[in-house]
Design a protein around this motif. Sequence first.
Motif, PDB file in Angstrom:
ATOM      1  N   ILE A  95     -11.712 -28.221  16.974  1.00 12.97           N
ATOM      2  CA  ILE A  95     -11.178 -29.212  17.898  1.00 12.97           C
ATOM      3  C   ILE A  95     -10.804 -28.442  19.162  1.00 12.97           C
ATOM      4  N   ASP A  96     -11.130 -28.995  20.320  1.00 12.43           N
ATOM      5  CA  ASP A  96     -10.730 -28.364  21.579  1.00 12.43           C
ATOM      6  C   ASP A  96      -9.698 -29.244  22.267  1.00 12.43           C
ATOM      7  N   TRP A  97      -8.539 -28.679  22.536  1.00 11.51           N
ATOM      8  CA  TRP A  97      -7.486 -29.381  23.261  1.00 11.51           C
ATOM      9  C   TRP A  97      -7.424 -28.802  24.668  1.00 11.51           C
ATOM     10  N   GLU A  98      -7.796 -29.600  25.645  1.00 10.42           N
ATOM     11  CA  GLU A  98      -7.689 -29.148  27.026  1.00 10.42           C
ATOM     12  C   GLU A  98      -6.252 -29.342  27.482  1.00 10.42           C
ATOM     13  N   LEU A  99      -5.596 -28.226  27.705  1.00  5.92           N
ATOM     14  CA  LEU A  99      -4.195 -28.224  28.103  1.00  5.92           C
ATOM     15  C   LEU A  99      -3.987 -27.165  29.172  1.00  5.92           C
ATOM     16  N   PRO A 100      -3.111 -27.424  30.127  1.00  8.56           N
ATOM     17  CA  PRO A 100      -2.830 -26.401  31.139  1.00  8.56           C
ATOM     18  C   PRO A 100      -2.116 -25.199  30.518  1.00  8.56           C
ATOM     19  N   ASP A 101      -2.286 -24.057  31.134  1.00  5.95           N
ATOM     20  CA  ASP A 101      -1.630 -22.834  30.686  1.00  5.95           C
ATOM     21  C   ASP A 101      -0.183 -22.861  31.179  1.00  5.95           C
ATOM     22  N   PRO A 102       0.800 -22.659  30.292  1.00  6.43           N
ATOM     23  CA  PRO A 102       2.200 -22.690  30.720  1.00  6.43           C
ATOM     24  C   PRO A 102       2.670 -21.422  31.440  1.00  6.43           C
ATOM     25  N   ALA A 103       1.867 -20.374  31.435  1.00  6.17           N
ATOM     26  CA  ALA A 103       2.284 -19.103  32.040  1.00  6.17           C
ATOM     27  C   ALA A 103       2.682 -19.289  33.496  1.00  6.17           C
ATOM     28  N   GLY A 104       3.910 -18.864  33.822  1.00  2.00           N
ATOM     29  CA  GLY A 104       4.389 -18.908  35.195  1.00  2.00           C
ATOM     30  C   GLY A 104       4.772 -20.282  35.705  1.00  2.00           C
ATOM     31  N   GLN A 105       4.714 -21.281  34.857  1.00  2.00           N
ATOM     32  CA  GLN A 105       5.041 -22.648  35.273  1.00  2.00           C
ATOM     33  C   GLN A 105       6.555 -22.874  35.215  1.00  2.00           C
ATOM     34  N   PRO A 106       7.064 -23.812  36.014  1.00  2.54           N
ATOM     35  CA  PRO A 106       8.490 -24.131  35.944  1.00  2.54           C
ATOM     36  C   PRO A 106       8.798 -24.856  34.624  1.00  2.54           C
ATOM     37  N   PRO A 107      10.065 -24.834  34.204  1.00  2.00           N
ATOM     38  CA  PRO A 107      10.431 -25.447  32.924  1.00  2.00           C
ATOM     39  C   PRO A 107       9.972 -26.901  32.762  1.00  2.00           C
ATOM     40  N   THR A 108       9.998 -27.699  33.815  1.00  2.00           N
ATOM     41  CA  THR A 108       9.581 -29.101  33.681  1.00  2.00           C
ATOM     42  C   THR A 108       8.104 -29.202  33.294  1.00  2.00           C
ATOM     43  N   ALA A 109       7.282 -28.341  33.873  1.00  2.00           N
ATOM     44  CA  ALA A 109       5.853 -28.345  33.550  1.00  2.00           C
ATOM     45  C   ALA A 109       5.623 -27.845  32.124  1.00  2.00           C
ATOM     46  N   VAL A 110       6.365 -26.811  31.716  1.00  2.00           N
ATOM     47  CA  VAL A 110       6.200 -26.270  30.362  1.00  2.00           C
ATOM     48  C   VAL A 110       6.680 -27.295  29.334  1.00  2.00           C
ATOM     49  N   ARG A 111       7.744 -28.019  29.647  1.00  2.00           N
ATOM     50  CA  ARG A 111       8.202 -29.089  28.742  1.00  2.00           C
ATOM     51  C   ARG A 111       7.124 -30.155  28.574  1.00  2.00           C
ATOM     52  N   GLU A 115       5.322 -31.194  25.130  1.00  2.00           N
ATOM     53  CA  GLU A 115       5.303 -32.563  24.610  1.00  2.00           C
ATOM     54  C   GLU A 115       3.875 -33.026  24.315  1.00  2.00           C
ATOM     55  N   GLN A 116       2.920 -32.625  25.150  1.00  2.00           N
ATOM     56  CA  GLN A 116       1.517 -32.945  24.860  1.00  2.00           C
ATOM     57  C   GLN A 116       1.079 -32.296  23.555  1.00  2.00           C
ATOM     58  N   ILE A 117       1.442 -31.035  23.383  1.00  2.00           N
ATOM     59  CA  ILE A 117       1.088 -30.326  22.156  1.00  2.00           C
ATOM     60  C   ILE A 117       1.790 -30.968  20.966  1.00  2.00           C
ATOM     61  N   SER A 118       3.048 -31.319  21.124  1.00  2.00           N
ATOM     62  CA  SER A 118       3.802 -31.944  20.042  1.00  2.00           C
ATOM     63  C   SER A 118       3.131 -33.223  19.558  1.00  2.00           C
ATOM     64  N   SER A 119       2.717 -34.069  20.484  1.00  2.00           N
ATOM     65  CA  SER A 119       2.037 -35.317  20.109  1.00  2.00           C
ATOM     66  C   SER A 119       0.761 -35.023  19.335  1.00  2.00           C
ATOM     67  N   ARG A 120       0.017 -34.043  19.788  1.00  2.00           N
ATOM     68  CA  ARG A 120      -1.250 -33.710  19.139  1.00  2.00           C
ATOM     69  C   ARG A 120      -1.037 -33.104  17.751  1.00  2.00           C
ATOM     70  N   VAL A 121      -0.048 -32.220  17.603  1.00  2.00           N
ATOM     71  CA  VAL A 121       0.164 -31.627  16.284  1.00  2.00           C
ATOM     72  C   VAL A 121       0.726 -32.656  15.306  1.00  2.00           C
ATOM     73  N   GLN A 122       1.522 -33.603  15.795  1.00  2.00           N
ATOM     74  CA  GLN A 122       2.019 -34.673  14.917  1.00  2.00           C
ATOM     75  C   GLN A 122       0.846 -35.487  14.365  1.00  2.00           C
ATOM     76  N   ARG A 123      -0.080 -35.841  15.254  1.00  2.00           N
ATOM     77  CA  ARG A 123      -1.269 -36.594  14.816  1.00  2.00           C
ATOM     78  C   ARG A 123      -2.111 -35.770  13.850  1.00  2.00           C
ATOM     79  N   LEU A 124      -2.286 -34.486  14.161  1.00  2.00           N
ATOM     80  CA  LEU A 124      -3.087 -33.616  13.307  1.00  2.00           C
ATOM     81  C   LEU A 124      -2.454 -33.476  11.921  1.00  2.00           C
ATOM     82  N   ALA A 125      -1.156 -33.246  11.865  1.00  2.00           N
ATOM     83  CA  ALA A 125      -0.480 -33.106  10.570  1.00  2.00           C
ATOM     84  C   ALA A 125      -0.602 -34.397   9.760  1.00  2.00           C
TER      85      ALA A 125
END
Length: 133
Positions: A95-111, A115-125
Amino acid sequence: MSHVLFVCIQNAGRSQIAQALFEQAATGRHEARSAGSRPAAAVHPEVVEVMAELGIDVSERVPHELDMDDMRWADLVVTMGCGDECPYVPGKRYIDWELPDPAGQPPTAVRAIREQISSRVQRLAAELGPATR
């Protein structure tokens, strides 16, 4: 029990978030690992910060270089931005999840990425369901 391998380039952001959140969501029914094609020296500090907000400590995790043992172990490989740098092993589900890289991003962007990853892992589990032995 399914074995899920989360892979990104540095194994210091997206894949670390995904592994930690999947472990929480799977509640022992399935196992997770993460790896990177070119691992960083440490998990990105902005990732450590936003994961700590959820009570998840990833500060001691060490980015790991993707190897064939990981690929043999995995039933499912979730790639996140590594493109052609991730090896392909026949017989594995990808499965390929296109997601931005959090490196160097401000906390709001990393959050937002978290949250995008959280939604996807919840569905996957939920999709993987109860463990079967």
